[in-house]
Scaffold this motif. Structure first.
Motif, PDB file in Angstrom:
ATOM      1  N   GLY A 185     -26.793  16.294  58.354  1.00  0.00           N
ATOM      2  CA  GLY A 185     -26.613  14.945  57.820  1.00  0.00           C
ATOM      3  C   GLY A 185     -27.256  13.815  58.581  1.00  0.00           C
ATOM      4  O   GLY A 185     -28.068  13.072  58.036  1.00  0.00           O
ATOM      5  N   THR A 186     -26.915  13.630  59.856  1.00  0.00           N
ATOM      6  CA  THR A 186     -27.407  12.451  60.558  1.00  0.00           C
ATOM      7  C   THR A 186     -28.857  12.608  61.027  1.00  0.00           C
ATOM      8  O   THR A 186     -29.472  11.632  61.439  1.00  0.00           O
ATOM      9  N   VAL A 221     -31.474  13.226  59.175  1.00  0.00           N
ATOM     10  CA  VAL A 221     -32.348  12.520  58.236  1.00  0.00           C
ATOM     11  C   VAL A 221     -32.356  11.029  58.547  1.00  0.00           C
ATOM     12  O   VAL A 221     -33.408  10.380  58.519  1.00  0.00           O
ATOM     13  N   LYS A 222     -31.195  10.477  58.895  1.00  0.00           N
ATOM     14  CA  LYS A 222     -31.123   9.055  59.235  1.00  0.00           C
ATOM     15  C   LYS A 222     -31.914   8.757  60.504  1.00  0.00           C
ATOM     16  O   LYS A 222     -32.591   7.736  60.605  1.00  0.00           O
ATOM     17  N   SER A 223     -31.874   9.665  61.463  1.00  0.00           N
ATOM     18  CA  SER A 223     -32.674   9.489  62.678  1.00  0.00           C
ATOM     19  C   SER A 223     -34.165   9.585  62.364  1.00  0.00           C
ATOM     20  O   SER A 223     -34.970   8.866  62.943  1.00  0.00           O
ATOM     21  N   LEU A 224     -34.536  10.482  61.445  1.00  0.00           N
ATOM     22  CA  LEU A 224     -35.942  10.602  61.048  1.00  0.00           C
ATOM     23  C   LEU A 224     -36.426   9.335  60.361  1.00  0.00           C
ATOM     24  O   LEU A 224     -37.544   8.887  60.597  1.00  0.00           O
ATOM     25  N   ARG A 225     -35.591   8.763  59.509  1.00  0.00           N
ATOM     26  CA  ARG A 225     -35.984   7.511  58.837  1.00  0.00           C
ATOM     27  C   ARG A 225     -36.200   6.394  59.855  1.00  0.00           C
ATOM     28  O   ARG A 225     -37.027   5.516  59.656  1.00  0.00           O
ATOM     29  N   ALA A 226     -35.478   6.459  60.969  1.00  0.00           N
ATOM     30  CA  ALA A 226     -35.652   5.472  62.039  1.00  0.00           C
ATOM     31  C   ALA A 226     -36.826   5.841  62.955  1.00  0.00           C
ATOM     32  O   ALA A 226     -37.167   5.080  63.853  1.00  0.00           O
ATOM     33  N   GLY A 227     -37.426   7.020  62.757  1.00  0.00           N
ATOM     34  CA  GLY A 227     -38.580   7.436  63.551  1.00  0.00           C
ATOM     35  C   GLY A 227     -38.224   7.984  64.915  1.00  0.00           C
ATOM     36  O   GLY A 227     -39.063   8.012  65.810  1.00  0.00           O
ATOM     37  N   LYS A 228     -37.022   8.448  65.102  1.00  0.00           N
ATOM     38  CA  LYS A 228     -36.548   8.931  66.407  1.00  0.00           C
ATOM     39  C   LYS A 228     -36.742  10.437  66.528  1.00  0.00           C
ATOM     40  O   LYS A 228     -35.777  11.207  66.579  1.00  0.00           O
ATOM     41  N   PHE A 248     -25.497   5.265  65.032  1.00  0.00           N
ATOM     42  CA  PHE A 248     -24.282   4.821  64.360  1.00  0.00           C
ATOM     43  C   PHE A 248     -23.434   6.011  63.909  1.00  0.00           C
ATOM     44  O   PHE A 248     -22.488   5.845  63.157  1.00  0.00           O
ATOM     45  N   GLY A 249     -23.802   7.207  64.367  1.00  0.00           N
ATOM     46  CA  GLY A 249     -23.050   8.401  63.993  1.00  0.00           C
ATOM     47  C   GLY A 249     -21.757   8.501  64.778  1.00  0.00           C
ATOM     48  O   GLY A 249     -21.496   7.754  65.713  1.00  0.00           O
ATOM     49  N   VAL A 276     -18.530  11.600  65.993  1.00  0.00           N
ATOM     50  CA  VAL A 276     -18.431  12.848  66.755  1.00  0.00           C
ATOM     51  C   VAL A 276     -19.163  14.002  66.070  1.00  0.00           C
ATOM     52  O   VAL A 276     -19.407  15.036  66.693  1.00  0.00           O
ATOM     53  N   TYR A 277     -19.517  13.848  64.812  1.00  0.00           N
ATOM     54  CA  TYR A 277     -20.210  14.906  64.075  1.00  0.00           C
ATOM     55  C   TYR A 277     -21.724  14.797  64.184  1.00  0.00           C
ATOM     56  O   TYR A 277     -22.450  15.395  63.399  1.00  0.00           O
ATOM     57  N   ASN A 278     -22.213  14.035  65.144  1.00  0.00           N
ATOM     58  CA  ASN A 278     -23.651  13.937  65.363  1.00  0.00           C
ATOM     59  C   ASN A 278     -24.224  15.310  65.719  1.00  0.00           C
ATOM     60  O   ASN A 278     -23.521  16.173  66.240  1.00  0.00           O
ATOM     61  N   HIS A 279     -25.500  15.479  65.507  1.00  0.00           N
ATOM     62  CA  HIS A 279     -26.169  16.762  65.726  1.00  0.00           C
ATOM     63  C   HIS A 279     -26.629  16.914  67.174  1.00  0.00           C
ATOM     64  O   HIS A 279     -26.736  15.946  67.911  1.00  0.00           O
ATOM     65  N   ASP A 280     -26.950  18.143  67.546  1.00  0.00           N
ATOM     66  CA  ASP A 280     -27.537  18.455  68.845  1.00  0.00           C
ATOM     67  C   ASP A 280     -29.031  18.133  68.767  1.00  0.00           C
ATOM     68  O   ASP A 280     -29.716  18.627  67.873  1.00  0.00           O
TER      69      ASP A 280
END
Length: 158
Positions: free
Chosen positions: A35-36, A38-45, A73-74, A76-80
């Motif tokens: 989930g998160t 894709v949001k990091s990819l959209r931010a270019g991270k 902004f994630g 505790v379910y953020n990814h590794d």
């Protein structure tokens, strides 16, 4: 100017791969994300610098060493960030790649990560490693070409 969904938006490129490898063939693959991510990819991270693709015993393509920063902004379910991610390709394409990697001594290297029709895709390269003298020769050719263009531009100025 609004961006349409059908356009390709490049997230990141692995420029070092073209410096370290001779690209024999390129192909496109989907990538399985959480989930998160894709949001990091959209931010270019994301960083592809030390990443590579490996074919597992099950016959799956796995991206190793690709760093996607955790979504700020994630919760505790953020990814590794460095987890192994699976690439999505047809079975016959994976089998063909496996044969080429085994027979030729090639390796699979990620070149680009981009959005295509709103879906994250990765451009892979079937590549062979360059030796140091190959890298020096490529740099010399690039410098010579740049010098010739500079001289031609200078002559056309007058």
């Amino acid at each position: 100017m609004s961006e349409t969904k059908s356009s390709i938006k490049i997230i990141t490129e692995n420029r070092k791969a073209r410096h370290d490898y001779n690209v024999v063939e390129t192909m496109e693959a989907g990538i399985e994300l959480q989930g998160t991510e894709v949001k990091s990819l959209r931010a270019g991270k994301v960083n592809l610098k030390d990443s590579y693709v490996q074919i597992s015993r099950k016959g799956e393509l796995l991206v190793m060493g690709m760093h996607i920063s955790p979504y700020e902004f994630g919760n505790v379910y953020n990814h590794d960030p460095l987890r192994t991610r699976r690439l999505l390709m047809h079975r016959r394409e994976i089998d063909r790649l496996l044969g080429k990697v085994k027979e030729r001594g090639c390796t699979l290297v990620p070149l680009k990560l981009y959005f295509k029709h709103g879906i994250v895709k990765m451009e892979l390269a079937l590549a062979t490693g360059k030796k140091n003298y190959d890298k020096r020769r490529d740099m010399a050719e690039r410098d010579a070409k740049r010098e010739m263009q500079r001289v031609v531009k200078e002559r056309n100025r007058y």
